[in-house]
Design an enzyme around this catalytic site. Structure first.
Site, PDB file in Angstrom:
ATOM      1  N   ALA A 219     -24.300  -9.684  74.711  1.00 53.39           N
ATOM      2  CA  ALA A 219     -24.484  -8.230  74.754  1.00 53.39           C
ATOM      3  C   ALA A 219     -25.580  -7.829  73.776  1.00 53.39           C
ATOM      4  O   ALA A 219     -26.274  -8.686  73.233  1.00 53.39           O
ATOM      5  CB  ALA A 219     -23.177  -7.531  74.422  1.00 53.39           C
ATOM      6  N   ASN A 220     -25.758  -6.552  73.564  1.00 55.39           N
ATOM      7  CA  ASN A 220     -26.709  -6.067  72.557  1.00 55.39           C
ATOM      8  C   ASN A 220     -26.160  -4.801  71.926  1.00 55.39           C
ATOM      9  O   ASN A 220     -25.087  -4.334  72.291  1.00 55.39           O
ATOM     10  CB  ASN A 220     -28.093  -5.847  73.190  1.00 55.39           C
ATOM     11  CG  ASN A 220     -28.021  -4.852  74.329  1.00 55.39           C
ATOM     12  OD1 ASN A 220     -27.638  -3.707  74.137  1.00 55.39           O
ATOM     13  ND2 ASN A 220     -28.348  -5.306  75.533  1.00 55.39           N
ATOM     14  N   ARG A 221     -26.922  -4.215  71.003  1.00 51.10           N
ATOM     15  CA  ARG A 221     -26.385  -3.123  70.193  1.00 51.10           C
ATOM     16  C   ARG A 221     -26.552  -1.741  70.820  1.00 51.10           C
ATOM     17  O   ARG A 221     -26.320  -0.738  70.157  1.00 51.10           O
ATOM     18  CB  ARG A 221     -27.075  -3.108  68.828  1.00 51.10           C
ATOM     19  CG  ARG A 221     -26.752  -4.294  67.979  1.00 51.10           C
ATOM     20  CD  ARG A 221     -27.319  -4.120  66.583  1.00 51.10           C
ATOM     21  NE  ARG A 221     -27.328  -5.386  65.878  1.00 51.10           N
ATOM     22  CZ  ARG A 221     -26.243  -5.949  65.359  1.00 51.10           C
ATOM     23  NH1 ARG A 221     -25.069  -5.348  65.455  1.00 51.10           N
ATOM     24  NH2 ARG A 221     -26.329  -7.122  64.754  1.00 51.10           N
TER      25      ARG A 221
END
Ligand code: C5P
Length: 417
Positions: free
Chosen positions: A224-226
């Site tokens: 995932a990412n932020r």
């Protein structure tokens, strides 16, 4: 819920016509009266006897029925319902509707009716993606016809994609919503002279992507990412506030749904792309999602085990589809396609190159080296064919408002994409 409502149900030619029987059953169970109309194509897939038995009403098939037309039966039928539902709506029937043809009973009723109309398209994915179908759908939407589905998935012809008829329960929910909206319009008609200026996107369909994507490694772990989705959600809200019908395709976020937007929740990039393609046609698309560039090349079905003394398992990656580039080159391309560029260096020059590479019209570029991801403010540059505009650092809601206003201006024809 549907007591005392009358639904004129037009069943046209599609393998999925059998689902119209289940829809009829659900409608009757909810208290509605169902008046069935079967086209010649529809009758190749379900028999009038089955439809009649489940509806408990005569099935209307012929425009030139002497018995019915003695009293101009098609006009009487067109005035009878609270809502006209076409399910399944074949590509051919949608085309005839869009062009105002009246060459059989169904199309004559659709032309003669003054009641709200809801269609549930069903066809092969390539027919759905064809520019002709896109243009027909856009014309119908512009005239206020409601659309439910299609869904993405396996097709009768062993292919897969957007084009599957929505499930009967989904069509039932859309019918209830359409009847509610009609009731609302009757009870609270818009005040005379209400300025259109406040709703410049009324009648437009806007597609927005937002949030991160989660790409499974195994049932419990993911890539995932932020991204928080704050900017994309704010854009969806700002577009809806200007009167647009907004489809927001969102990855996993912990934000409330923006008021007025229809939110489709997805996890992976592949699901996001399928949801976007199924939502077409749209007047404009804003791809604000931080889509994971890669997914695990083979997500494990069981949780990967940590074995003491053994090296960690290798993580092979596969490239995800590029949703922005796909929409920009789509047969059913929205007139205006807007992408984002999150950069940590050479923000503007990278964005200019990205605009070319992705084939989109605008890029909203931002420097994410600070606290932008998940933060409340954003300093962006708008890169268009005409050049680069530097916007001041603003709350994300304000960036969204400005962008929505620019989109409205462009779609109104007042500015070049
Ligand atoms: O290539 P990059 O991720 O920098 O491009 C960012 C833009 O492309 C954003 O608008 C993002 O929503 C979109 N994008 C996409 N699908 C991907 C990767 C990025 O739509 N797989």
């Amino acid at each position: 819920m549907l007591a005392d409502t009358r639904i004129l149900l037009i069943v046209s030619g599609s393998v999925s016509a059998y689902k119209a029987l289940e829809l009829t059953r659900l409608l009757r169970k909810a208290g509605a009266r169902v008046i069935p109309v079967l086209t010649a194509g529809g009758a190749r897939f379900v028999t009038p006897h089955a439809l009649q038995a489940i509806a408990g009403e005569v099935v209307h098939q012929e425009l030139w029925s002497l018995a019915d037309e003695a009293e101009t039966g098609h006009i009487r039928l067109a005035r009878l319902p609270d809502l006209v539902v076409v399910a399944p709506a074949s590509a051919d029937l949608l085309a005839r509707m869009a062009h105002g043809l009246a060459d059989d009973l169904a199309t004559t009723l659709l032309l003669a009716t003054d009641r709200p109309v809801l269609v549930a398209p069903a066809m092969n994915w390539a027919m759905w993606a064809h520019p002709a179908t896109c243009a027909n759908l856009a014309a119908l939407r512009e005239r206020g016809v409601g659309v439910v589905g299609p869904n993405v998935g396996a097709m009768a012809e062993a292919e897969s994609g957007p084009g599957r008829l929505a499930e009967p329960a989904e069509i039932l929910a859309a019918i209830e919503a359409a009847l509610d909206a009609a009731r609302h319009r009757r009870e609270r008609p818009p005040a005379a002279g209400l300025p259109m200026a406040g709703r410049p996107l009324a009648g437009r369909h806007l597609l927005v992507t937002s949030g991160p994507t989660h790409e499974p490694i195994d049932p419990v772990r993911y890539i995932a990412n932020r991204s928080s989705g704050r900017q994309g959600h704010a854009i969806a809200g700002a577009l809806a506030a200007l009167g647009a019908r907004v489809t927001l395709v969102s990855g996993p976020v912990i934000l409330p749904d923006p008021p007025g937007a229809t939110v489709l929740r997805v996890n992976t990039a592949a699901e996001m792309l399928a949801a976007c393609e199924a939502a077409l046609p749209a007047d404009a698309a804003v791809c604000a999602a931080a889509v994971a560039d890669w997914r695990s090349a083979g997500a494990a079905e069981q949780k990967l085990k940590k074995v003491p003394g053994e090296a960690p398992p290798p993580l092979a990656l596969a490239l995800n589809p590029d949703i922005l580039a796909t929409l920009s080159a789509h047969a059913c391309r929205p007139r205006l396609v807007v992408g984002f560029a999150a950069e940590t260096e050479n923000v503007v020059s990278n964005a200019v190159a990205k605009r070319q590479r992705k084939g989109c019209d605008w890029i909203v570029a931002n420097d994410v080296s600070g606290d932008v991801m998940g933060g409340a403010e954003n300093a962006v540059h708008l890169v268009t064919a005409g050049g680069v505009e530097d916007w001041p650092r603003l709350p994300k809601e304000e960036v969204a408002g400005r962008l929505a206003a620019r989109i409205a201006e462009t779609l109104a024809g007042g500015a070049e994409a």
